[in-house]
Scaffold this active site. Sequence first.
Site: not given
Ligand code: EPZ
Length: 431
Positions: A22-23, A121, A126, A310, A402
């Site tokens: 999915k990701n 989610c 986020r 995850d 999802r």
């Molecule tokens: C991706 O989310 C995945 N989703 C998530 O999978 C996964 O948990 C996550 O990466 C971490 O591996 C998809 O790929 C669609 P991040 P993403 O930006 O890109 C903070 C699932 O269950 N952050 O790496 O949103 C954020 O709040 C889903 O399949 C900022 O502060 O994750 C978090 O604490 C859930 N500012 C951390 O970084 C930003 O601009 C990691 O977020 C962006 C992120």
Amino acid sequence: MESFYIVGGSSLEGEVEIDTAKNSLLPILAGCILVDGEILLENVPKYSDVLYMCMILEHLGGKTKFTQGKFANQDLYIDCRDIIYSDVPNELACKVRSSIFTLGSILGRKKIAKVSYPGGCDIGLRPIDIHLSGLKQMGCKVVDKNGYIYADGSKLRSGDVMLSFPSVGATENIMMLATLTEGESRIFNPAREPEIVDLQNFLNSCGAKITGAGSNLITIKGVKKLHGCEYQAISDRIEAGTFLIAGAMCGKELVVKNVNQEHNQELLAKLSKTVCNLICDDDRIIISRTRRPLSFGEVETAVYPGFPTDLQAPMFALASISDGYSLIIENLFEARFKHIGELLKMGCDIRCKNGVCIVKGKEKIYGAEVNVPDLRGGAALTLAGLVAEGYTTINNVELIDRGYFHLEDKLSSLGAHVKRIKCEKKVDNCS
Ligand code: EPZ
């Protein structure tokens, strides 16, 4: 509202084929906006998040169509040659986190974008500040107003982009923005997840010039245009991990197929501590249980290649029935513990403070009526239902759809007693 009705106590036996990730599919679908040609993505499960991304592409003027190919899942045909719009309204953006990934690709293609804040989610605030910082470092003018991001790419320039945190989505957004931006761009401190490498490989199949994905420096040489391609994304390491955890809980002789072991090293190391039989054989992993699992000790989530956040929730289900105490620490999302309240209804013994949780494993947990708080929390509740005494009703399973395609059918084919039921009543998440 749809629910799972599970009768606990079964062992899982047989073969399960892991679906396409999915990701990977979600950023690749965003990347299709960059492509002035026809694309065929092979073996695409109809995850609801994938369907939402198709709706966004169609809103922009693209075409998407599922067609029967040579795989169990259909292929997905995409044609974004006639993308005419550059806006993603709230009613579409709020459905998925990956809507924000379209910011980079719309900007790269149209040099202007208006995208509403993303959904996804409910596992934390986020924010998208790292995404926006990356766009600004490439010369975009970004205005964040009334819940929309207005981005002007008329002065877009290639160059170096430093990410303050290796955000998966921000890395993908900047990669896509730089793909059609003339000159060489470099992303420092990028995320290194396998899905980033997959996005690089997809874009390069369309004629992009990207190197370094999976390492600590990604280099993108901008090109003028991208052509179409046929592409199969990688298998879903989180779905694979979910089934492996299920195998450690109640596997008799569970064969998990289409797995890339390299992508699950951290999990395999933890599961080997639970005294289950683990045989890794090319793209198959065979897991079986000979006794009640021992505690895996401790799990601390981290960016790849650390333990994946995850799989944090499914590890609670395993810990809850293991012999001994387990420690689980979540470092990435500050509100990714909503499944704990639901697990407590099933008799699990879990204590939590400041993102650090201690689970006391129990011989028995009990069926209950529980509510899915988010995608991976729903997977955890489903695993717990498989081993609980009596039956469990899991409400709001649409959230599980999802990221797991026909989860109940896969589990039933392995000997579990799981049925999907449609209910009139709507249960708002109490959590
Ligand atoms: C991706 O989310 C995945 N989703 C998530 O999978 C996964 O948990 C996550 O990466 C971490 O591996 C998809 O790929 C669609 P991040 P993403 O930006 O890109 C903070 C699932 O269950 N952050 O790496 O949103 C954020 O709040 C889903 O399949 C900022 O502060 O994750 C978090 O604490 C859930 N500012 C951390 O970084 C930003 O601009 C990691 O977020 C962006 C992120």
